[in-house]
Design a protein around this motif. Sequence first.
Motif, PDB file in Angstrom:
ATOM      1  N   GLY A 173      22.452   5.518  -3.834  1.00 31.58           N
ATOM      2  CA  GLY A 173      21.020   5.536  -4.119  1.00 31.58           C
ATOM      3  C   GLY A 173      20.192   6.208  -3.048  1.00 31.58           C
ATOM      4  N   GLU A 174      20.706   6.242  -1.810  1.00 31.88           N
ATOM      5  CA  GLU A 174      19.934   6.810  -0.696  1.00 31.88           C
ATOM      6  C   GLU A 174      20.263   8.264  -0.410  1.00 31.88           C
ATOM      7  N   ALA A 175      21.373   8.759  -0.912  1.00 33.64           N
ATOM      8  CA  ALA A 175      21.876  10.078  -0.511  1.00 33.64           C
ATOM      9  C   ALA A 175      20.936  11.204  -0.929  1.00 33.64           C
ATOM     10  N   ASP A 176      20.876  12.222  -0.080  1.00 32.69           N
ATOM     11  CA  ASP A 176      20.147  13.443  -0.447  1.00 32.69           C
ATOM     12  C   ASP A 176      20.959  14.278  -1.435  1.00 32.69           C
ATOM     13  N   VAL A 177      22.280  14.308  -1.212  1.00 30.55           N
ATOM     14  CA  VAL A 177      23.176  15.138  -2.024  1.00 30.55           C
ATOM     15  C   VAL A 177      24.320  14.277  -2.531  1.00 30.55           C
ATOM     16  N   ILE A 178      24.609  14.373  -3.822  1.00 27.73           N
ATOM     17  CA  ILE A 178      25.757  13.710  -4.428  1.00 27.73           C
ATOM     18  C   ILE A 178      26.745  14.780  -4.845  1.00 27.73           C
ATOM     19  N   ALA A 179      27.956  14.753  -4.295  1.00 25.07           N
ATOM     20  CA  ALA A 179      28.998  15.720  -4.641  1.00 25.07           C
ATOM     21  C   ALA A 179      30.112  15.004  -5.394  1.00 25.07           C
ATOM     22  N   PHE A 180      30.708  15.703  -6.350  1.00 27.55           N
ATOM     23  CA  PHE A 180      31.777  15.088  -7.139  1.00 27.55           C
ATOM     24  C   PHE A 180      32.666  16.171  -7.717  1.00 27.55           C
ATOM     25  N   HIS A 181      33.948  15.877  -7.811  1.00 24.91           N
ATOM     26  CA  HIS A 181      34.902  16.786  -8.428  1.00 24.91           C
ATOM     27  C   HIS A 181      34.914  16.569  -9.942  1.00 24.91           C
ATOM     28  N   SER A 182      35.263  17.618 -10.656  1.00 24.62           N
ATOM     29  CA  SER A 182      35.443  17.499 -12.100  1.00 24.62           C
ATOM     30  C   SER A 182      36.358  18.610 -12.572  1.00 24.62           C
ATOM     31  N   ALA A 183      36.843  18.471 -13.788  1.00 24.06           N
ATOM     32  CA  ALA A 183      37.589  19.548 -14.421  1.00 24.06           C
ATOM     33  C   ALA A 183      36.606  20.571 -14.971  1.00 24.06           C
ATOM     34  N   ARG A 184      37.111  21.612 -15.627  1.00 23.49           N
ATOM     35  CA  ARG A 184      36.257  22.726 -16.045  1.00 23.49           C
ATOM     36  C   ARG A 184      35.243  22.347 -17.110  1.00 23.49           C
ATOM     37  N   HIS A 185      35.522  21.255 -17.854  1.00 19.88           N
ATOM     38  CA  HIS A 185      34.545  20.855 -18.870  1.00 19.88           C
ATOM     39  C   HIS A 185      33.245  20.360 -18.256  1.00 19.88           C
ATOM     40  N   GLY A 186      33.242  20.114 -16.950  1.00 19.79           N
ATOM     41  CA  GLY A 186      32.007  19.751 -16.259  1.00 19.79           C
ATOM     42  C   GLY A 186      31.710  18.267 -16.255  1.00 19.79           C
ATOM     43  N   ARG A 187      32.420  17.481 -17.069  1.00 21.22           N
ATOM     44  CA  ARG A 187      32.190  16.033 -17.082  1.00 21.22           C
ATOM     45  C   ARG A 187      32.980  15.404 -15.943  1.00 21.22           C
TER      46      ARG A 187
END
Length: 536
Positions: free
Chosen positions: A35-49
């Motif tokens: 909730g506090e982060a400036d940037v949220i990074a996450f991995h995903s497959a090519r479908h983007g979900r």
Amino acid sequence: MSDDVTVRATGRLWGVGLGPGDPELVTVKAARLIGEADVIAFHSARHGRSIARSVAAPYLREGRIEEPLIYPLTTETTDHPGGYQGAIDDFYADCAERLAAHLDAGRDVVVLCEGDPLFYGSYMHMHKRLSHRYTTEVVPGVTSVSGASAVLGRPLVERDEVLTVLPGTLPAEVLAERLAATDSAAVLKLGRTFTKVRDALAEAGRLDEAWYVERATTGQQRIAPLAEVDPDGVPYFSLALIPSPVNAAPPVPVPSPGAVTASPIPSPSLSADAVPVSDAVPVSGVGRARGEVVVVGLGPAGRPWLTPEAQEALAAVDELVGYGPYLDRVPPNPRQRRHPTDNRVEAERAAHALELAAAGSRVAVVSSGDPGVFAMASAVLEVACEPRFTGVPVRVLPGLTAAHAVASRAGAPLGHDYCVLSLSDLLKPWEVVAGRISAAARADLVLAIYNPASRSRTWQVAAARDLLLEHRAPHTPVVIGRDVGGAAESVTVTTLGDLDPDAVDMRCLLLVGSSTTRVTERDGGRVVFTPRRYPA
């Protein structure tokens, strides 16, 4: 003192474990940091979900920056000069560079990771590349093994027992040897390895003790004796569990809403702990020269119309170039520089993008719809033919066209032969436009008409209608699609004889039927389609 100031001037990196899938198993600390982060990074497959993002969704705040780290492809095949490992290393290096840009700007970055970040977790690849450069903290999460044991209702180990955790990717003989020598075991990364793992359990004499757990703690949770599982229904993110042999008894599964304990679920799996290495490896887009131009089709409206390939490209670039309103459709990311332009300077826009790429930037030129249909792909490639841009790579990524979007809303009016033309006479004489309208009408083609009107062009719709009526009956169906996919979407079905030019503006696209196009009432609405068969 100066070192301390330097640390404070940069952002902080957090590797945040999300647990096995139930958002309520996210720790209090993880929820607060998300909730506090400036940037949220996450991995995903090519479908983007992203499974990780979906688990964290209840804790995300408005206005955060999102940095999707998208694996371009899921196969070990690659033409990278360093082979498979070289390709994956380049991908992770690129992701780390993107996160470093935020950290250098003083933004705190949270990298989401299913399960625990350092237990087969995708986060560890960012940790190895960034933790020595920035203040870093890892927030542990409930592992998939713990989640599976809990929903199975059986202890993993008791007293002096030994628990062995194995990846299913190990050779069959190694799996069998280690399974035979341990008390309890968890075998991760099943999917394509399932049959090998099952055979290894049988070879070790442990098959009757093994349980299969999929999507533990979620509404799609599945538990079954492993010997009864059909290999065709096993996703990568499932595991085999041999619980504690002490006081062995049939398990008492802990149910989740909608959970099942028998038949396979062929839908995409919920990630347990990590982005898989063997199932999610980029084989294109890594190892390229740093500078390039990629012309991206955004589709006719928002993100639901954007292809996974386009999402991947937009996430990876350094610079965005395009007509201002189209750039506004790309979520802002302060790591990227934006270069909005007027809609009438295509050649200048293309040259600017190519110059940025020649200087080493990865540049996306954005177009609405498909970039090759009355859009920027042609302009970029034309300018790219100039000798000064000989060494600059250019890629074109397709997008959903406005014609196809409007057609889908009306039914299937493009079901047979059709032509696509623009009514604009800015780049070609009206005599050419009129000749092509007449030719298409004589050939009995369905017409998809782009750019039918603008503030300065108000007479072409009436002129086109009159030309078409020389060869088409007044009852010929016409579809007027306006802002399809947008907030002001409207789709009107009328006829060629009743077509009102005043009802058409620059945000519209027209579909004019052929002699075989039909309009029928169905399910309380009007459906337009052109049959696949043409009368003899």
